[in-house]
Scaffold this active site. Sequence first.
Site, mmCIF file in Angstrom:
data_model
loop_
_atom_site.group_PDB
_atom_site.id
_atom_site.type_symbol
_atom_site.label_atom_id
_atom_site.label_comp_id
_atom_site.label_asym_id
_atom_site.label_seq_id
_atom_site.Cartn_x
_atom_site.Cartn_y
_atom_site.Cartn_z
ATOM 1 N N ASP A 145 27.993 15.403 -0.705
ATOM 2 C CA ASP A 145 27.192 15.021 -1.862
ATOM 3 C C ASP A 145 25.850 14.439 -1.432
ATOM 4 O OD1 ASP A 145 29.131 15.831 -3.606
ATOM 5 O OD2 ASP A 145 29.953 13.833 -3.960
ATOM 6 N N LYS A 181 24.975 16.711 -7.012
ATOM 7 C CA LYS A 181 25.333 15.510 -7.773
ATOM 8 C C LYS A 181 24.154 14.558 -7.945
ATOM 9 C CE LYS A 181 29.735 16.377 -8.433
ATOM 10 N NZ LYS A 181 30.274 16.661 -9.753
ATOM 11 N N GLY A 215 29.946 9.898 -0.738
ATOM 12 C CA GLY A 215 29.402 8.561 -0.554
ATOM 13 C C GLY A 215 30.339 7.510 -1.108
ATOM 14 N N ILE A 272 36.506 5.689 -6.271
ATOM 15 C CA ILE A 272 35.749 4.761 -7.115
ATOM 16 C C ILE A 272 34.476 5.478 -7.571
ATOM 17 C CG2 ILE A 272 34.565 2.546 -7.254
ATOM 18 C CD1 ILE A 272 36.519 1.427 -5.254
ATOM 19 N N THR A 296 33.365 1.113 -0.550
ATOM 20 C CA THR A 296 32.610 1.428 -1.753
ATOM 21 C C THR A 296 31.285 0.661 -1.774
ATOM 22 O OG1 THR A 296 32.728 1.615 -4.158
ATOM 23 C CG2 THR A 296 33.664 -0.376 -3.173
ATOM 24 N N ALA A 297 30.326 1.202 -2.497
ATOM 25 C CA ALA A 297 28.985 0.596 -2.522
ATOM 26 C C ALA A 297 29.023 -0.848 -2.962
ATOM 27 C CB ALA A 297 28.070 1.418 -3.440
ATOM 28 N N MET A 343 24.779 3.432 -10.399
ATOM 29 C CA MET A 343 23.953 4.470 -11.023
ATOM 30 C C MET A 343 23.270 3.990 -12.309
ATOM 31 S SD MET A 343 26.729 7.536 -10.379
ATOM 32 C CE MET A 343 28.119 6.480 -10.830
ATOM 33 N N GLY A 371 21.234 0.149 0.011
ATOM 34 C CA GLY A 371 21.944 -0.961 0.626
ATOM 35 C C GLY A 371 22.677 -0.560 1.892
#
Length: 479
Positions: A249, A271, A302, A307, A332-333, A384, A413
């Site tokens: 992605d 995406k 990513g 999640i 996860t971010a 997002m 980040g």
Amino acid sequence: MDFFPIFLVIQSKACLVVGGGEVAERKIAALLKAGACVRVVSPDLSSVLQEYLLQGKVKHLATQFRPEHLDDVYLVIVATNDSIVNRSVAEIAQQRRIPVNVADNPALCTFVMPSIIDRSPLLIAISSGGQSPVLARLLRAQLEALIPVAYARVAALAGKLRQQVKQHFAFSEKRRIFWEKMLQGSFTEMVLSGKEKAAERYLLQALQQEKDQPPQGEVYLVGAGPGNPDLLTFRAMRLMQQADVVVYDRLVSPAILDMVRRDATRIYAGKERSHHTLQQESINQLLVRLAQEGKRVLRLKGGDPFIFGRGGEEIETLASYRIPFQVVPGITAASGVAAYAGIPLTHRDYAQSCIFVTGHLKNGTIDLDWPQLARPNQTIVIYMGLLGLSVLCQQLIEHGLPNAMPAAIIQQGTMQQQKIVTGTLQTLSELAEVACLKPPTLIIVGDVVKLHHHLAWFESVPDVVGTDIIPLHQETKDS
């Protein structure tokens, strides 16, 4: 890459070294080890090079360099302490299209001499492109300790048996899988412990038990994390090196994609907002088709695939077709980006819960449970949400959060180019616009954002900061 890494065959080739001191000694020793015919141009020779001359290992031209010395030369190394001579030799060599290396002057080089780990026939070369030879040497020392000398015997035995394995398998993918199994298992352990005959018998017996048929496909659903390759899991790294095909992605960083097996086929699945290179159903069917072709497919996403990654939809499709799959979680971010921004998502003084949501705009609105988000003593993490930032802030205020509630938005980040904008619900949208932020971003809302200035530890680009958050130390003083 500033240099294209290659290994040259210089056995029995004429190689010229200009210079006769200690630096030249090291260069000549490496050339001799590779079987080169070495000519040395220098008025004087060090004692070590004089010994080489007496032993017939080198030819000596006891003179200053002249252009005709480059006639019929395969490559040249310059190692004098005269910068004018060094430049002159380099320029003439380049005019004749002869590869040239000038010691301690990368700007004049068309090739560089790497630090080498010699486990012949296995060779590992490490180069800093001439920028930091000491760093290359230190890394070599670390790898020397990790790679036993006996790996030379592993490589030699594998080479001896290579043709038999090749003849056994008609399918190259099946052959590659067989070698991976052998080299990561008992075969290698036997060789390393000195049992080469037993290792050879073991491999040949295993080979006879392997059927020459198309390999069974499999899908690896792997979380690539928030962007920094240092945050990949060990399992993710291993599967990234095994895959035949990678479907990735937009949020997978180039640094991580570079760590996938070099000869793996790469398929971009897109995406981006309002523009998907492949629709989700098409991605699902692509994974199925590739696996049915016998490919080991790396689905690289990513963050974490479960999640906001639609990983559940993909493995539902795989399961319905009875395609084998594995799932490897990623950071996860929310957790990765918050940690690198110095913003704890929970803190007993500020937030006892944390909630993750997506902030996609649809028809100018965002459909979220605003009363639930506006509860006190919790942290809100919004994925997002850059495009709808003003709507998000407005709705949270309208549903009960104070104008002065601290908020932050972080671009890229965990990466060196990470940019952090802090403000309040009232000011964040305008501050983000002034900072010209672009996706990917993550938004954090809650009192924990106050901790950023006190706990920030990761060096990146300077923050763009509002002036309306009460700093932690100031809050403590006033209270």
